[in-house]
Every structure is written in C-alpha cells, then in structure tokens.
Design an enzyme around this catalytic site. Structure first.
Site, PDB file in Angstrom:
ATOM      1  CG  ASP A 175      -2.687   9.699  -2.009  1.00 13.29           C
ATOM      2  OD1 ASP A 175      -2.100  10.105  -0.985  1.00 13.29           O
ATOM      3  OD2 ASP A 175      -3.331   8.632  -2.042  1.00 13.29           O
ATOM      4  CG  ASP A 186       0.562   2.072  -8.244  1.00 14.54           C
ATOM      5  OD1 ASP A 186       1.491   2.191  -7.400  1.00 14.54           O
ATOM      6  OD2 ASP A 186       0.014   0.982  -8.485  1.00 14.54           O
ATOM      7  CG  ASN A 204       5.054  11.950   2.905  1.00  8.69           C
ATOM      8  OD1 ASN A 204       5.622  11.757   3.963  1.00  8.69           O
ATOM      9  ND2 ASN A 204       3.724  12.025   2.799  1.00  8.69           N
ATOM     10  CB  SER A 226      10.893   6.132  10.168  1.00  8.25           C
ATOM     11  OG  SER A 226      10.561   5.734  11.489  1.00  8.25           O
ATOM     12  CE1 TYR A 249       7.147   2.839   8.345  1.00 10.62           C
ATOM     13  CE2 TYR A 249       8.514   2.990  10.308  1.00 10.62           C
ATOM     14  CZ  TYR A 249       7.737   3.593   9.334  1.00 10.62           C
ATOM     15  OH  TYR A 249       7.562   4.959   9.363  1.00 10.62           O
ATOM     16  CE  LYS A 252       9.318   4.740   6.248  1.00  9.70           C
ATOM     17  NZ  LYS A 252       8.895   5.658   5.160  1.00  9.70           N
ATOM     18  CB  VAL A 270       3.156  11.749  12.967  1.00 10.16           C
ATOM     19  CG1 VAL A 270       2.146  12.875  12.939  1.00 10.16           C
ATOM     20  CG2 VAL A 270       4.493  12.209  12.392  1.00 10.16           C
ATOM     21  CG  ASP A 271      -0.673  11.551  19.023  1.00 12.55           C
ATOM     22  OD1 ASP A 271      -1.062  10.372  18.914  1.00 12.55           O
ATOM     23  OD2 ASP A 271      -0.955  12.264  20.007  1.00 12.55           O
TER      24      ASP A 271
END
Length: 269
Positions: free
Chosen positions: A48, A81, A108, A162, A175, A179, A208-209
């Site tokens: 990350d 990075d 991811n 997605s 976006y 994807k 995803v909530d």
C-alpha cells in the site's frame, strides 16, 4: 464433532503456506481479503502507498496468527507506489526473497470519485485515475507474472475490476473505462501466461457498502441502486474476499481469462 469442525479444517488447509501479494492492502477489500486468506493458511505480502493504512492492517491481522507462529513468518508490509515500475518490481522481489515463493497476486489497488458528468470530468482526474487503476494493474501483472514464471510453480493473478467494467456507467466515464481496461489485460495475460501455469481472472463487485461507495452517489441514486439488487442489499467486503480466496486456491485451477460477477444479481447476461 461440532458443526464448526469441517469449516475449520478447510480454512486451515486450502491455502496452507501459499504466498499471496496484495496491492491496495490497506483498503476495505484488500484488508478483508487479507484476513480471509490468512485464516486459510496463506502467507501475505501487503502493499500500500499509505504507511498508516499498512500499520492499521498489521494491527488487525496479527491477532489472527496462531500464538506459536512469529508474525513475520506470515505477514510482511511493504510501502509501495504501485504506479511506479521500480517500486512494484522491488516489492515483488522482496516478497519472493522473504517467503521463497509467490503463488498469487491480488491486484486490488484502485480509486473512484463522486459521480461527475463527462463535461465536468477533468484531464487531471483522468491522469490520476488511469495511473492508479490501469497502470498499476499492468505493472502488477508484469512484475508478479515474471516472478511466477521464473519460479516455475505457476500461480494465480486476480485483478479487481467492477460491474462498471461490464456495462456503461453514466457519471463514471473514467472509472468505467479503467475497469474495462483491466478486463482486457486479464484476457490477454491469461492467453500469454497460461503456458507457465499462471491463471489470470478478474472479479467484478457491485458497490461495496461503505463511506467511499456512499459518497459516490446521491441518496436518491443509492436507493435506485438498492432497488435494482435482486438479493436486496449492497455487497459487503466479506462477499468479495470469499471469491478472492477461491481464485487463489486450487479450487479454481482450471479457470483463467474469466470474469466473476459479485454483484447480488444486478447485472443479468
């Protein structure tokens, strides 16, 4: 025998000692997937760009490691990075140097943004989003695919796409485009890397909530999205992590070049 015994056996064996590299590991899906994979026996390399996110992830994951095992034997965290080739290559090399193998890469890393018309979408946003969502996936496939090829044990590469990579999504032109792009990467890489026993698949979650998802859409749009969900709810991160674990394991050993909808049935084709 308790009803939990069969599940406990499966969770302990399916990914025993497999090594999984995860980008965007400090995010909601990344962290939930790390937890699931760790409980199934995997060893993890968490990547990350945020040191704070990595520290938080390590804090949450360490209690899942059995007391008789050193945390460093199961998890490492690498500030990376993923839009920089040298960073991605170094992180992959460190993963292999630490654990001696690489069985799965879960690519991811990604970002979204609040719904914006085409006319109000800026070039600056294009450059930022394509670097994080698309370039990082390319660099990830290249670095981890090369490592898997050289190790000679095959492997699984999983890319987070997605449902926006399966249908047009008004308000999210960049976006959606990003994807769709990673889906093309996966199909091409699956054909090219199959000769080395490396499988490449994409997962396509619906929203995803969580805070990021709810900040993307207006309350009215959120309700219309919910009304279109046959299962009557938004996705939870655990809905995604179970599919990641499946694709990381030998249970999916004859699956490559595929896309897996994790969408509650909101897309039908």
């Amino acid at each position: 025998m308790t009803t939990g015994a069969p599940e406990a056996l499966s969770m302990a064996v399916r990914l025993q000692d497999r090594v999984v590299l995860i980008t965007g590991a400090g995010g909601t899906i990344g962290l939930e997937s790390a937890s699931r994979l760790l409980q199934e026996g995997a060893r993890l390399s968490l990547l990350d760009i945020s040191t704070t996110a990595l520290d938080k992830a390590m804090e949450q994951l360490k209690p899942l490691i059995p007391a008789d095992q050193e945390a460093s034997s199961r998890i490492i965290a690498i500030k990376t990075d993923v839009t920089v080739a040298a960073d991605m290559e170094a992180a992959t090399a460190k993963t292999v140097d630490t654990f001696g193998r690489l069985d799965c890469a879960f690519l991811n890393a990604g970002i979204s943004y609040s719904s914006t018309s085409i006319f109000d979408t800026t070039e600056e946003l294009y450059e930022k989003l394509m670097a994080i969502n698309v370039k990082s996936a390319f660099l990830g496939i290249r670095a981890t695919g090369k490592a898997m090829r050289d190790l000679g044990n095959g492997g699984s590469i999983i890319i987070t796409s997605s449902i926006a990579g399966l249908r047009g999504t008004p308000g999210l032109i960049l976006y959606s485009g990003s994807k769709y792009a990673v889906r093309g990467f996966a199909q091409t890489a699956a054909n090219e890397l199959g000769q080395y026993g490396i499988r490449v698949n994409t997962i396509h979650p619906s929203g995803v909530d969580g805070v990021m998802f709810r900040n993307t859409w207006s309350p009215e749009k959120l309700q219309s999205l919910l009304d279109a969900m046959p299962l009557g709810r938004f996705a939870q991160a655990s809905d995604i992590s179970s599919v990641v674990a499946f694709l990381a394991s030998d249970d999916s050993k004859f699956m490559t070049g595929g896309f897996m909808k994790v969408d509650g049935g909101c897309i039908n084709f």
